[in-house]
Design a protein around this motif. Structure first.
Motif, PDB file in Angstrom:
ATOM      1  N   LEU A 137       1.060  -1.223  -0.269  1.00 27.88           N
ATOM      2  CA  LEU A 137       0.009   0.015   0.190  1.00 27.88           C
ATOM      3  C   LEU A 137       0.701   1.427   0.079  1.00 27.88           C
ATOM      4  O   LEU A 137       0.365   2.473  -0.221  1.00 27.88           O
ATOM      5  CB  LEU A 137      -0.852   0.019   1.378  1.00 27.88           C
ATOM      6  CG  LEU A 137      -2.031  -0.762   0.734  1.00 27.88           C
ATOM      7  CD1 LEU A 137      -2.379  -1.908   0.563  1.00 27.88           C
ATOM      8  CD2 LEU A 137      -3.023  -0.835   2.640  1.00 27.88           C
ATOM      9  N   LEU A 138       2.533   1.177   0.178  1.00 26.66           N
ATOM     10  CA  LEU A 138       3.006   2.331   0.726  1.00 26.66           C
ATOM     11  C   LEU A 138       3.531   2.943  -1.283  1.00 26.66           C
ATOM     12  O   LEU A 138       3.575   3.797  -1.068  1.00 26.66           O
ATOM     13  CB  LEU A 138       4.785   2.233   0.965  1.00 26.66           C
ATOM     14  CG  LEU A 138       4.222   1.429   2.234  1.00 26.66           C
ATOM     15  CD1 LEU A 138       5.482   0.935   2.810  1.00 26.66           C
ATOM     16  CD2 LEU A 138       4.776   2.884   2.861  1.00 26.66           C
ATOM     17  N   GLY A 139       3.126   2.167  -2.211  1.00 26.15           N
ATOM     18  CA  GLY A 139       3.547   2.378  -3.414  1.00 26.15           C
ATOM     19  C   GLY A 139       2.353   3.648  -4.010  1.00 26.15           C
ATOM     20  O   GLY A 139       2.572   4.046  -4.641  1.00 26.15           O
ATOM     21  N   PRO A 140       0.737   2.422  -3.546  1.00 27.46           N
ATOM     22  CA  PRO A 140      -0.394   4.079  -4.107  1.00 27.46           C
ATOM     23  C   PRO A 140      -0.084   4.833  -2.918  1.00 27.46           C
ATOM     24  O   PRO A 140      -0.019   5.898  -3.606  1.00 27.46           O
ATOM     25  CB  PRO A 140      -1.744   3.017  -3.710  1.00 27.46           C
ATOM     26  CG  PRO A 140      -1.216   1.532  -3.905  1.00 27.46           C
ATOM     27  CD  PRO A 140       0.197   1.653  -3.053  1.00 27.46           C
ATOM     28  N   LEU A 141       0.433   4.833  -2.553  1.00 24.96           N
ATOM     29  CA  LEU A 141       0.390   6.114  -1.394  1.00 24.96           C
ATOM     30  C   LEU A 141       1.481   7.413  -1.606  1.00 24.96           C
ATOM     31  O   LEU A 141       1.535   8.668  -1.634  1.00 24.96           O
ATOM     32  CB  LEU A 141       0.740   5.578   0.031  1.00 24.96           C
ATOM     33  CG  LEU A 141      -0.065   5.773   0.870  1.00 24.96           C
ATOM     34  CD1 LEU A 141       0.468   4.733   2.199  1.00 24.96           C
ATOM     35  CD2 LEU A 141      -1.659   6.432   0.909  1.00 24.96           C
ATOM     36  N   LEU A 142       2.340   6.444  -2.330  1.00 25.16           N
ATOM     37  CA  LEU A 142       3.719   7.215  -2.811  1.00 25.16           C
ATOM     38  C   LEU A 142       3.117   8.434  -4.205  1.00 25.16           C
ATOM     39  O   LEU A 142       3.688   8.895  -4.325  1.00 25.16           O
ATOM     40  CB  LEU A 142       4.776   6.430  -3.548  1.00 25.16           C
ATOM     41  CG  LEU A 142       5.975   7.122  -3.942  1.00 25.16           C
ATOM     42  CD1 LEU A 142       7.342   8.538  -3.678  1.00 25.16           C
ATOM     43  CD2 LEU A 142       7.091   6.495  -4.284  1.00 25.16           C
ATOM     44  N   VAL A 143       2.964   7.281  -5.125  1.00 22.74           N
ATOM     45  CA  VAL A 143       2.394   8.002  -6.291  1.00 22.74           C
ATOM     46  C   VAL A 143       1.066   9.094  -6.079  1.00 22.74           C
ATOM     47  O   VAL A 143       1.401  10.016  -6.992  1.00 22.74           O
ATOM     48  CB  VAL A 143       2.178   6.891  -7.294  1.00 22.74           C
ATOM     49  CG1 VAL A 143       3.257   5.865  -8.046  1.00 22.74           C
ATOM     50  CG2 VAL A 143       0.987   6.089  -7.207  1.00 22.74           C
ATOM     51  N   LEU A 144       0.128   9.099  -5.710  1.00 16.46           N
ATOM     52  CA  LEU A 144      -1.042   9.645  -5.043  1.00 16.46           C
ATOM     53  C   LEU A 144      -0.415  10.741  -4.378  1.00 16.46           C
ATOM     54  O   LEU A 144      -0.845  11.887  -4.830  1.00 16.46           O
ATOM     55  CB  LEU A 144      -2.039   9.281  -4.509  1.00 16.46           C
ATOM     56  CG  LEU A 144      -3.052   7.982  -5.270  1.00 16.46           C
ATOM     57  CD1 LEU A 144      -4.119   7.410  -4.280  1.00 16.46           C
ATOM     58  CD2 LEU A 144      -3.766   9.112  -6.185  1.00 16.46           C
ATOM     59  N   CYS A 145       0.884  10.500  -3.421  1.00 14.91           N
ATOM     60  CA  CYS A 145       1.429  12.462  -3.226  1.00 14.91           C
ATOM     61  C   CYS A 145       1.995  12.691  -3.502  1.00 14.91           C
ATOM     62  O   CYS A 145       1.636  13.981  -3.423  1.00 14.91           O
ATOM     63  CB  CYS A 145       1.890  11.440  -1.748  1.00 14.91           C
ATOM     64  SG  CYS A 145       0.746  10.962  -0.426  1.00 14.91           S
ATOM     65  N   LEU A 146       2.462  12.408  -4.487  1.00 20.95           N
ATOM     66  CA  LEU A 146       3.529  12.272  -5.362  1.00 20.95           C
ATOM     67  C   LEU A 146       2.771  13.749  -6.688  1.00 20.95           C
ATOM     68  O   LEU A 146       2.653  14.715  -7.514  1.00 20.95           O
ATOM     69  CB  LEU A 146       4.296  11.925  -6.946  1.00 20.95           C
ATOM     70  CG  LEU A 146       5.225  11.771  -7.821  1.00 20.95           C
ATOM     71  CD1 LEU A 146       6.274  13.373  -7.498  1.00 20.95           C
ATOM     72  CD2 LEU A 146       5.564  11.277  -8.589  1.00 20.95           C
ATOM     73  N   ARG A 147       1.243  13.043  -6.958  1.00 21.87           N
ATOM     74  CA  ARG A 147       0.856  13.860  -8.328  1.00 21.87           C
ATOM     75  C   ARG A 147      -0.013  15.006  -7.528  1.00 21.87           C
ATOM     76  O   ARG A 147      -0.602  16.108  -7.616  1.00 21.87           O
ATOM     77  CB  ARG A 147      -0.617  12.584  -8.364  1.00 21.87           C
ATOM     78  CG  ARG A 147      -1.275  13.674  -9.165  1.00 21.87           C
ATOM     79  CD  ARG A 147      -2.571  12.844 -10.307  1.00 21.87           C
ATOM     80  NE  ARG A 147      -3.290  13.348 -11.060  1.00 21.87           N
ATOM     81  CZ  ARG A 147      -3.861  12.345 -11.651  1.00 21.87           C
ATOM     82  NH1 ARG A 147      -4.156  11.169 -12.501  1.00 21.87           N
ATOM     83  NH2 ARG A 147      -5.056  13.507 -12.502  1.00 21.87           N
TER      84      ARG A 147
END
Length: 494
Positions: A236-246
């Motif tokens: 779940l850290l993966g989705p958090l990373l890309v969403l926080c990046l966007r």
């Protein structure tokens, strides 16, 4: 597109937007009326969901009764023909708990474990199992003790079930009734006591709740603890990373990631590192990771179908699975950064965990527990959810009938390999079906049930209604989401 008031001002009534929910409500008097007084009774949605979840869990325990009365102990295939198998009673003695061995520190005798020298579960799950063994009497026959051990674990897992139900009900503030998808999921009740997965699922659900409340540190700590109980929550850290990046919210991501790493280390370091004979990694701690790496193609996976149909043992399956998972991660990242509107956290979380189980070399029946809470948050529609659940129930029956067939010798009572392969295909396709709908919802936001009233990401915490800071592709050229304004993507409702 029209800007509206904050849609979180009014609660969502599922019977007014979901035809299946409306039809099902006829059993209890029909859909909620427009003038119904909500929130004025002790019977709040969260409490009702929790009670229903506990009731369904209890029914799942009743389903295991034929095994509790003897199927776990007598007859080669009784626990399969009654579809009531559980790892819990078998591993009480098989992993040394009956002998008071300390997990990860004491080596298990081969005549007890069948060759598994140490416990093959992550540290926090091992602690869960050990605590249950402390509450199990150490006197009486081994059968009596295994029965009590299962009951103790079932009681602890029931608590986890209540936590999951409450957390899912509270993650989307306006949509508590969506948690009934979890509470009433048939595959949840059937698989809840096969293994200890619900412990990690409860910690993950609590992490998502904390994130939805804009508490990234607490969310990260809980996610780290969940990863110490089962590996999948780290995904779940993966989705958090890309969403926080966007969204330009990387500080929140690094806070959560730091909390997750710290919590994981606090739990694992005391077991991981041994100073006896020099500083080194303890063999008992490594067993989970070496076992996961070395195990062959196993039940429920697409690789098993290929292996059985071709006669190839697929010794390079780890490479194949890793490549496919990497491609899936790239696809999820592309969806997050290129979709016309930033996808919701629950949507990407479901997709990444589903990609993991679909590409993995084993897809055990209890893995559906990882996906059920995420599915309820990602696509709260009863029709699609029940289609998927029907596929999972079919697989649940298929695997036990296949094991009955292989364990009955020349009698061949059960499901042959061809039938089992069909059951695998059905449950893989069921998961892919839900993935396809969630991807469509992300690409066409007006089809998303959660966003049809103009909501953004009610489970997104700091991401909810945040303006985009970094986008790619079509989203960059023609953004459909401007600033923090709420846009009504659906049909206007009176």
């Amino acid at each position: 597109m029209s800007v509206r008031e904050d849609p979180q001002a009014q609660p969502v009534r599922p019977t007014s937007e979901d035809p299946v929910a409306a039809a099902g409500s006829e059993l209890i008097g029909g859909p909620t009326g427009r003038r119904a007084l909500l929130g004025t009774s002790w019977w709040t949605p969260v409490r009702i969901v929790a009670i229903v979840a506990i009731g369904m869990f209890a029914l799942g325990m009743v389903q295991k009764l034929p095994c509790y009365d003897g199927g776990w102990f007598y007859g080669a295939t009784a626990q399969y023909t009654h579809a009531c198998y559980s790892d819990i009673p078998h591993l009480y003695n098989g992993r040394g708990f009956a002998l008071d061995l300390v997990p990860y520190f004491d080596r298990i005798p081969d005549n007890v474990s069948g060759g598994m020298q140490y416990l093959e579960y992550p540290v926090l799950t091992g602690l869960f199992m050990e605590v249950a063994s402390w509450m199990t009497p150490h006197s009486g026959s081994i059968q009596d003790r295994e029965q009590i051990y299962w009951l103790v674990n079932a009681g602890m897992l029931m608590v986890c079930t209540a936590i999951i139900a409450v957390c899912v009900a509270r993650t989307h503030r306006r949509r508590p009734w969506d948690a009934l998808l979890v509470a009433l999921a048939p595959a949840f009740a059937l698989t809840a006591t096969i293994n200890w997965d619900l412990f990690a699922v409860a910690l993950t659900a609590a992490a998502l709740l904390m994130w939805s409340r804009s508490r990234p540190l607490a969310a990260g700590v809980l996610l780290g603890l969940a990863t110490a109980a089962k590996l999948y929550p780290a995904l779940l850290l993966g989705p958090l990373l890309v969403l926080c990046l966007r969204a330009g919210r990387l500080r929140a991501f690094w806070t959560a990631a730091g909390g997750a790493l710290a919590a994981w280390l606090v739990v694992n370091l005391p077991v991981m590192v041994s100073t006896q004979g020099g500083l080194h990694i303890r063999d008992g701690w490594k067993t989970f990771y070496t076992f996961s790496q070395e195990r062959p193609v196993d039940f429920g996976s697409v690789w098993l179908i290929i292996s059985q149909r071709t006669g190839n043992s697929l010794e390079d399956v780890n490479t194949y699975g890793t490549v496919l998972m990497a491609l899936a991660c790239l696809g999820v990242a592309a969806l997050a950064l290129c979709a016309p509107r930033r996808p919701r956290l629950a949507q990407l979380s479901f997709l990444i965990v589903a990609a993991f189980v679909l590409t993995n070399k084993v897809y055990s029946p209890q893995y559906v527990l990882w996906l059920i809470p995420l599915a309820a948050l990602a696509r709260p529609r009863w029709r699609d959810f029940l289609v998927w659940q029907a596929c999972e129930v079919m697989y649940f029956l298929g695997i036990w009938m296949y094991l009955a067939y292989t364990g009955s010798g020349d009698q061949h009572r059960g499901l042959p390999a061809e039938g089992y392969q069909l059951a695998i295909a059905v449950h893989l396709l069921g998961t892919l079906y839900l993935c396809a709908l969630i991807i469509r919802d992300a690409l066409v936001p007006e089809r998303d049930p959660v966003r049809r009233d103009g909501s953004d990401d009610p489970g997104g915490g700091v991401l909810d209604r945040a303006p985009d800071a970094f986008v790619l592709g079509e989203a960059r050229r023609a953004s459909r989401y401007e600033g923090a304004a709420l846009v009504d993507w659906g049909v206007h409702r009176e």
